[in-house]
Design a protein around this motif. Structure first.
Motif, PDB file in Angstrom:
ATOM      1  N   SER A   1      48.208  31.147  51.435  1.00 55.48           N
ATOM      2  CA  SER A   1      47.907  31.421  49.963  1.00 55.48           C
ATOM      3  C   SER A   1      46.604  33.585  49.531  1.00 55.48           C
ATOM      4  O   SER A   1      46.243  32.226  50.720  1.00 55.48           O
TER       5      SER A   1
ATOM      6  N   ASN B   1      44.328  35.259  46.962  1.00 55.25           N
ATOM      7  CA  ASN B   1      44.233  35.889  45.832  1.00 55.25           C
ATOM      8  C   ASN B   1      43.212  36.852  46.159  1.00 55.25           C
ATOM      9  O   ASN B   1      42.580  37.679  46.897  1.00 55.25           O
ATOM     10  N   ASP B   2      42.146  37.684  44.278  1.00 51.85           N
ATOM     11  CA  ASP B   2      41.193  38.799  44.628  1.00 51.85           C
ATOM     12  C   ASP B   2      39.865  38.326  45.715  1.00 51.85           C
ATOM     13  O   ASP B   2      39.139  39.296  46.295  1.00 51.85           O
TER      14      ASP B   2
END
Length: 373
Positions: free
Chosen positions: A260, A262-263
């Motif tokens: 995974s 994200n930012d």
């Protein structure tokens, strides 16, 4: 170790930025009637106004209104006055009371100006050009040809900005001075600034906003377009700050895959039965610090786990055979030689003392015999 690697990566980026140019921020402040000097230390740098703030010393108290130290700026914002006098040049002066009409109603106070100085290699000033953001250049400025004196009319001026995969692009419109100054509807704009993401318009305007508007792309590429219908205009045009946002996604480790991201974080895991060799863990999460990750890249490949005993004994074995054999044997030999020399010296000293004691005794006996006779 990961923090040390992150610091090294950031230092490399800073060194690269220093070699290829820079954008530095400066802050100055003074009274409402003081002359503030805005300067850049390099002659080829230009000023870009970031923000202006005013704090009243004696706030005006109206009946029924809670006093505050932050005044309401007049229709002619001080930021507009600063952009008109200082943006796009190397040095300038600014007096709030003289250069910003309407500011006299605020009374005495302190004005603070934040601005940036950018070298020419950090500025894109040609139309229909492409800007590539990478490790060597993560931010910059763009403006139209002729800024801040004029912008050409009856043409389409565009800039395509591309960051690394999985990064975004943040744009801040620092100065926008087009033919249309005050309009109520976008349809009334004759000249217009547009920002496109994936060929879709995500922002459009023809007048400056306060505070300056910020636009964040959804992908790793945007297009900035300045459309002008009029002839050449004695207005400044547009000045935009841009920078890469987020971290470039590194390739997964050998025998591993991405779980995974994200930012801020990305998590990787090794295939079944394998671990990361440095931590002996199956999963690793890395953190994004601005535009770089907190570890050095590329990621270590996954390997078969090692028994704890062998891991513990492996390093000392290498150290003993390679380091101690070459670095410790010589000092040990020197110490042994010193012990031997000291032993020989002590032996001769003891022998000399013993010889002196015998001679003294013989002399005493000889003296005693003579006296007796």
């Amino acid at each position: 170790m990961e923090m040390i690697a992150a610091v090294l990566v950031m230092l490399v980026v800073l060194v690269q930025n220093a070699i290829s140019g820079y954008i530095e921020q400066v802050e100055i402040s003074g009274c409402e009637s003081c002359r503030l000097m805005l300067t850049c230390r390099k002659l080829d740098s230009i000023i870009a106004i970031l923000d202006v703030d005013f704090e009243m010393k004696e706030p005006i108290i109206d009946t029924g209104v809670i006093p505050h130290h932050q005044p309401m700026f007049p229709p002619d914002h001080p930021l507009d006055a600063l952009n008109k006098r200082c943006s796009g040049v190397n040095h300038c002066s600014f007096i709030l009371r003289e250069d910003s009409p309407g500011s006299e109603s605020w009374g005495p106070g302190n004005v603070t100006i934040k601005y940036a100085c950018a070298t020419q290699d950090r500025i894109q000033r040609y139309c229909n050009s492409e800007i590539i953001l990478d490790e060597a250049m993560t931010s910059g400025l763009l403006h139209n040809p002729g800024y801040p004196r004029f912008y050409a009319g009856q043409r389409r001026c565009s800039w395509k900005i591309t960051a690394r995969p999985h990064q975004k692009i943040l744009l801040r419109i620092l100065d926008l001075a087009l033919f249309d100054t005050k309009v109520s509807l976008m349809e009334d704009c004759k000249d217009i600034l547009e920002i496109k993401d994936s060929n879709q318009i995500i922002y459009s305007t023809c007048e400056q906003e306060h505070p300056p508007s910020e636009v964040l792309s959804g992908g790793d590429s945007v297009e900035v377009i300045l459309k002008s219908r009029q002839e050449i205009n004695a207005r400044r045009g547009v000045l935009i700050y841009f920078k890469a946002f987020g971290c470039h996604l590194p390739s997964p480790p050998e025998e591993g895959y991405l779980v995974s991201r994200n930012d801020s974080f990305a998590t990787y895991t090794c295939c079944r039965g394998l671990v990361f060799p440095d931590t002996q863990a199956k999963t690793r999460t890395i953190r994004c610090l601005g535009t770089v990750w907190n570890i050095s890249l590329p990621l270590l490949g996954c390997e078969a786990p090692q028994p704890h005993d062998s891991i513990y004994l492996q390093k000392p074995a290498v150290v003993v055979t390679k380091e101690m054999s070459s670095e410790l044997i010589a000092p040990i030999l020197i110490i042994l030689v010193l012990f031997a020399v000291n032993g020989v010296i002590i032996f001769y000293i003891h022998k000399a003392k013993k010889k002196n004691a015998i001679e003294v005794r013989d002399e005493e006996l000889g003296t005693f015999t003579e006296n007796k006779g």
